[in-house]
Enzyme design. Sequence first.
Site, PDB file in Angstrom:
ATOM      1  N   LYS A 119      32.597  43.786  60.536  1.00  0.00           N
ATOM      2  CA  LYS A 119      33.636  42.846  60.737  1.00  0.00           C
ATOM      3  C   LYS A 119      34.157  42.561  59.315  1.00  0.00           C
ATOM      4  CE  LYS A 119      33.041  41.921  65.558  1.00  0.00           C
ATOM      5  NZ  LYS A 119      32.343  41.083  66.489  1.00  0.00           N
ATOM      6  N   GLN A 145      30.193  35.167  67.333  1.00  0.00           N
ATOM      7  CA  GLN A 145      29.455  36.414  67.667  1.00  0.00           C
ATOM      8  C   GLN A 145      28.598  36.136  68.798  1.00  0.00           C
ATOM      9  OE1 GLN A 145      30.043  39.594  66.290  1.00  0.00           O
ATOM     10  NE2 GLN A 145      28.784  40.516  68.016  1.00  0.00           N
ATOM     11  N   ASP A 164      39.192  35.621  69.351  1.00  0.00           N
ATOM     12  CA  ASP A 164      38.970  36.517  70.133  1.00  0.00           C
ATOM     13  C   ASP A 164      39.346  36.446  71.558  1.00  0.00           C
ATOM     14  OD1 ASP A 164      36.783  38.330  69.567  1.00  0.00           O
ATOM     15  OD2 ASP A 164      35.355  36.988  69.545  1.00  0.00           O
TER      16      ASP A 164
END
Length: 283
Positions: free
Chosen positions: A49, A93, A116
């Site tokens: 990422k 994460q 997200d």
Amino acid sequence: MTIILDGKKSANSIIETLRKKTAPLKQKPGLAVILANDNPASRIYVKTKEKKAKEAGFNSFVYQFDNNTTNNQIIDLIDKLNKNPDIHGILVQLPLFSRLDEQKIIEAIDPKKDVDGFHPINVGKLHIGIEPHAVCCTPRGIIRLLKDYNITLEGKNAVVIGRSNIVGKPIAALLLKENATVCIAHSRTKNLQEITKKADILISATGIPLLIKEDFVKEGAIVVDVGIIKNEEGRIIGDVDFSEVSKKTSYITPVPGGVGPMTIAMLLDNTYELYKDSINEKL
Ligand code: NAP
């Protein structure tokens, strides 16, 4: 002959478009990634990422925590990132170290920086049909990939296998928004094969290696494999037995190179959209 839904190609083109958009900007979109887990796969995801964010011309910051970290330490960092005008997207994460409270930490993120789309406000908006600040990256990436191949979803019978908050439920919501007829199956579903055989579009997100065989799929179906599993030889495989199933499909995603790259591309696209929203808010 089946057409391979090439997620790598679509993702590269999205990242290249973002790079062109960010090149002239004085203030770059900023993505903060919080890693509180020593799982090797998570570390690889975070590194990828970071690399792709830099390719797109974004500023990327990674914050790593060890297993002694408390919820409050992470929430304190999130509070600072929420107030930092150089950060437009915050990603935690998952999974976190098991002693940490995932939900409490996600809820600390400002929904306007929730890249997200996991904050309950954004999840709620998605399910009631109001535009969220950001839509979860994997489901959004799947829809984008299908659209890149001009696949119409309206009126299609879509079967989603898996009901997780990060894939199964949000992809079902997005398919409904596209006017597909949606069925969600899971580990307690009876006669799974009978249901999947009716699917015009089958999306499998179970993490069960090669669960989907040729006789689970109707002739001409579109199959999207979300699963990512490392097999005994260390090779990445999916939920779908690609060599068998691809003989019957009209379109199919490979693993790797299908949904995975689209997830990262959508993460960057979401960061860019949140960046734009923050600029518009100041005008
Ligand atoms: P998850 O939270 O473990 O959910 C798995 C789902 O599959 C559950 O709803 C489970 O049902 C269902 N399931 C398990 N075994 C089944 C079976 N035999 N038949 C039918 N349904 C079954 O996993 P997830 O986070 O959604 O991820 C799923 C897979 O996608 C994993 O391999 C993950 O690594 C991968 N993934 C890939 C990406 C990407 O970018 N490509 C992104 C996210 C996840 P119950 O609810 O009844 O337990």
